[in-house]
Each structure stands twice: as structure tokens, then as C-alpha cells.
Write a protein that holds these residues in place. Structure first.
Motif, PDB file in Angstrom:
ATOM      1  N   ARG A  41       0.856  -1.189   0.000  1.00  0.00           N
ATOM      2  CA  ARG A  41       0.000   0.000   0.000  1.00  0.00           C
ATOM      3  C   ARG A  41       0.889   1.235   0.000  1.00  0.00           C
ATOM      4  NH1 ARG A  41      -4.863   0.789   4.133  1.00  0.00           N
ATOM      5  NH2 ARG A  41      -5.784  -0.596   2.621  1.00  0.00           N
ATOM      6  N   PHE A  42       0.529   2.186  -0.829  1.00  0.00           N
ATOM      7  CA  PHE A  42       1.238   3.457  -0.893  1.00  0.00           C
ATOM      8  C   PHE A  42       0.244   4.565  -0.576  1.00  0.00           C
ATOM      9  CE2 PHE A  42       3.374   0.646  -3.886  1.00  0.00           C
ATOM     10  CZ  PHE A  42       4.688   0.769  -3.489  1.00  0.00           C
ATOM     11  N   GLY A  43       0.558   5.375   0.391  1.00  0.00           N
ATOM     12  CA  GLY A  43      -0.277   6.538   0.678  1.00  0.00           C
ATOM     13  C   GLY A  43      -0.029   7.624  -0.349  1.00  0.00           C
ATOM     14  N   LEU A  44      -1.047   8.398  -0.661  1.00  0.00           N
ATOM     15  CA  LEU A  44      -0.881   9.481  -1.633  1.00  0.00           C
ATOM     16  C   LEU A  44       0.174  10.483  -1.180  1.00  0.00           C
ATOM     17  CD1 LEU A  44      -4.559  10.145  -2.762  1.00  0.00           C
ATOM     18  CD2 LEU A  44      -2.737   9.000  -4.000  1.00  0.00           C
ATOM     19  N   GLU A  45       0.310  10.654   0.133  1.00  0.00           N
ATOM     20  CA  GLU A  45       1.310  11.586   0.650  1.00  0.00           C
ATOM     21  C   GLU A  45       2.724  11.165   0.243  1.00  0.00           C
ATOM     22  OE1 GLU A  45       2.302  15.078   2.053  1.00  0.00           O
ATOM     23  OE2 GLU A  45       0.244  14.334   1.958  1.00  0.00           O
ATOM     24  N   THR A  46       2.958   9.866   0.175  1.00  0.00           N
ATOM     25  CA  THR A  46       4.267   9.355  -0.258  1.00  0.00           C
ATOM     26  C   THR A  46       4.572   9.815  -1.675  1.00  0.00           C
ATOM     27  OG1 THR A  46       3.994   7.400   1.126  1.00  0.00           O
ATOM     28  CG2 THR A  46       5.630   7.255  -0.632  1.00  0.00           C
ATOM     29  N   PHE A  47       3.574   9.743  -2.554  1.00  0.00           N
ATOM     30  CA  PHE A  47       3.782  10.162  -3.941  1.00  0.00           C
ATOM     31  C   PHE A  47       3.900  11.675  -4.059  1.00  0.00           C
ATOM     32  CE2 PHE A  47       1.615   6.005  -4.762  1.00  0.00           C
ATOM     33  CZ  PHE A  47       2.747   5.356  -5.239  1.00  0.00           C
ATOM     34  N   ARG A  48       3.227  12.403  -3.185  1.00  0.00           N
ATOM     35  CA  ARG A  48       3.353  13.875  -3.207  1.00  0.00           C
ATOM     36  C   ARG A  48       4.757  14.299  -2.765  1.00  0.00           C
ATOM     37  NH1 ARG A  48      -1.975  13.787  -0.593  1.00  0.00           N
ATOM     38  NH2 ARG A  48      -3.492  14.028  -2.249  1.00  0.00           N
ATOM     39  N   GLN A  49       5.305  13.611  -1.771  1.00  0.00           N
ATOM     40  CA  GLN A  49       6.633  13.960  -1.265  1.00  0.00           C
ATOM     41  C   GLN A  49       7.744  13.526  -2.221  1.00  0.00           C
ATOM     42  OE1 GLN A  49       6.735  12.083   2.559  1.00  0.00           O
ATOM     43  NE2 GLN A  49       5.429  13.632   3.516  1.00  0.00           N
ATOM     44  N   HIS A  50       7.486  12.487  -3.006  1.00  0.00           N
ATOM     45  CA  HIS A  50       8.476  11.949  -3.946  1.00  0.00           C
ATOM     46  C   HIS A  50       7.815  11.806  -5.319  1.00  0.00           C
ATOM     47  CE1 HIS A  50      10.913  11.014  -0.435  1.00  0.00           C
ATOM     48  NE2 HIS A  50       9.826  10.481   0.099  1.00  0.00           N
ATOM     49  N   PRO A  51       7.708  12.917  -6.070  1.00  0.00           N
ATOM     50  CA  PRO A  51       6.949  12.904  -7.329  1.00  0.00           C
ATOM     51  C   PRO A  51       7.400  11.863  -8.342  1.00  0.00           C
ATOM     52  CG  PRO A  51       7.601  15.140  -6.742  1.00  0.00           C
ATOM     53  CD  PRO A  51       8.280  14.217  -5.775  1.00  0.00           C
ATOM     54  N   GLY A  52       8.651  11.508  -8.396  1.00  0.00           N
ATOM     55  CA  GLY A  52       9.121  10.534  -9.369  1.00  0.00           C
ATOM     56  C   GLY A  52       8.854   9.091  -8.972  1.00  0.00           C
ATOM     57  N   LEU A  53       8.424   8.862  -7.730  1.00  0.00           N
ATOM     58  CA  LEU A  53       8.227   7.499  -7.246  1.00  0.00           C
ATOM     59  C   LEU A  53       7.111   6.776  -7.995  1.00  0.00           C
ATOM     60  CD1 LEU A  53       8.938   5.254  -5.273  1.00  0.00           C
ATOM     61  CD2 LEU A  53       7.374   6.313  -3.625  1.00  0.00           C
ATOM     62  N   ALA A  54       5.982   7.456  -8.237  1.00  0.00           N
ATOM     63  CA  ALA A  54       4.861   6.818  -8.940  1.00  0.00           C
ATOM     64  C   ALA A  54       5.289   6.386 -10.334  1.00  0.00           C
ATOM     65  CB  ALA A  54       3.661   7.763  -9.018  1.00  0.00           C
ATOM     66  N   LYS A  55       5.995   7.270 -11.034  1.00  0.00           N
ATOM     67  CA  LYS A  55       6.438   6.943 -12.390  1.00  0.00           C
ATOM     68  C   LYS A  55       7.452   5.804 -12.374  1.00  0.00           C
ATOM     69  CE  LYS A  55       7.960   9.188 -16.590  1.00  0.00           C
ATOM     70  NZ  LYS A  55       8.266  10.472 -17.221  1.00  0.00           N
ATOM     71  N   SER A  56       8.370   5.842 -11.429  1.00  0.00           N
ATOM     72  CA  SER A  56       9.378   4.792 -11.322  1.00  0.00           C
ATOM     73  C   SER A  56       8.735   3.440 -11.014  1.00  0.00           C
ATOM     74  CB  SER A  56      10.377   5.160 -10.229  1.00  0.00           C
ATOM     75  OG  SER A  56      11.295   4.137 -10.031  1.00  0.00           O
ATOM     76  N   LEU A  57       7.807   3.422 -10.080  1.00  0.00           N
ATOM     77  CA  LEU A  57       7.110   2.186  -9.719  1.00  0.00           C
ATOM     78  C   LEU A  57       6.314   1.653 -10.907  1.00  0.00           C
ATOM     79  CD1 LEU A  57       6.149   0.095  -7.637  1.00  0.00           C
ATOM     80  CD2 LEU A  57       4.322   1.686  -7.047  1.00  0.00           C
ATOM     81  N   PHE A  58       5.585   2.540 -11.566  1.00  0.00           N
ATOM     82  CA  PHE A  58       4.766   2.141 -12.701  1.00  0.00           C
ATOM     83  C   PHE A  58       5.626   1.545 -13.814  1.00  0.00           C
ATOM     84  CE2 PHE A  58       2.418   2.647 -16.587  1.00  0.00           C
ATOM     85  CZ  PHE A  58       1.146   2.250 -16.232  1.00  0.00           C
ATOM     86  N   HIS A  59       6.724   2.209 -14.140  1.00  0.00           N
ATOM     87  CA  HIS A  59       7.574   1.722 -15.227  1.00  0.00           C
ATOM     88  C   HIS A  59       8.372   0.478 -14.833  1.00  0.00           C
ATOM     89  CE1 HIS A  59       6.349   4.671 -18.035  1.00  0.00           C
ATOM     90  NE2 HIS A  59       6.775   5.667 -17.304  1.00  0.00           N
TER      91      HIS A  59
END
Length: 133
Positions: A41-59
């Protein structure tokens, strides 16, 4: 945001979610229906604090130009209604749809028909843009 991915067999038929031990009529979310070691589980706050994390995880999950088949609930119809209620997905804003199909499934416990739409050969980069919205 919750993303539920429906898998398809080679024949193109959908695999029921309960095959994976997930009961979509259960009050518990799919997250809590799997064994603890398989939960993430990833909280939205984690992605807000680390903007590249969502893209990195997705790719990491989907290579950049991989072609994906996406299946999602696009509408439903109550047993007492003759009208199908469509979800406003705005898919065309993100990618060209030229290879899609619908499957209508009766859900006994909810007394409703659900329309599952499958869009084939979507670039993973376009799917990523869609998931951000």
C-alpha cells in the motif's frame, strides 16, 4: 485511488476475481483479503513527497512502451431498470481507442448487470497518464 486489474485467459474470457481469493461483495477491500506477505500500500502523501516514485514504480511494473490490455467497469444496470448507467472515464483524452470490446456480467448478490470494457494494445505510457488523473 484503488486500481483493480482484471486478468484475461488466452481465450479472452475474464477470470472471476474470486479465483484469486478476492470477493468483490465483501465489505473488506481486496487489500485486506490477501495474505499479509502479499500486501502493498502506498499513501498518496508518499507520492506527493516523492513525485518521481509513482512513475518509477509504474515503469518497473510495465516497461515504457509495452502494450497493455485494460479491463474496467464501464457501466452497470439494476434489475429494475432498462437503462445502463455509464461511468465517465474520459479515456479518449489519454489514448486512441480502436480495439475494444464489452462483456456484460450478471452479479447475483448485487442484482445488477455490470459492463466490463476491455481496451487492447494501449501503450503503458498512455495508461500511466490516465492513472494520474
Amino acid at each position: 485511488m484503488v486500481i483493480i486489474i482484471f486478468c484475461e485467459e488466452a481465450s479472452g474470457r475474464m477470470i472471476p476475481a474470486n479465483t484469486f481469493g478476492v470477493d468483490m461483495t465483501n465489505a473488506a477491500t481486496p487489500y485486506f483479503q490477501v495474505v499479509k506477505d502479499n500486501r502493498i500500500r502506498f499513501g498518496l502523501e508518499t507520492f506527493r513527497q516523492h513525485p518521481g516514485l509513482a512513475k518509477s514504480l509504474f515503469h518497473h511494473l510495465f516497461p515504457i512502451e509495452e502494450k497493455l490490455d485494460m479491463t474496467f467497469i464501464s457501466g452497470y444496470q439494476d434489475i429494475d431498470s432498462t437503462r445502463v448507467r455509464r461511468e465517465k472515464l474520459n479515456l479518449r483524452r489519454f489514448f486512441k481507442i480502436n480495439n475494444w470490446s464489452n462483456e456484460v456480467v450478471w452479479e447475483e448478490e448485487m442484482s445488477s448487470y455490470f459492463v466490463f470494457s476491455t481496451v487492447k494494445n494501449v501503450k503503458s505510457s498512455a495508461f500511466f497518464r490516465y492513472t494520474l488523473k
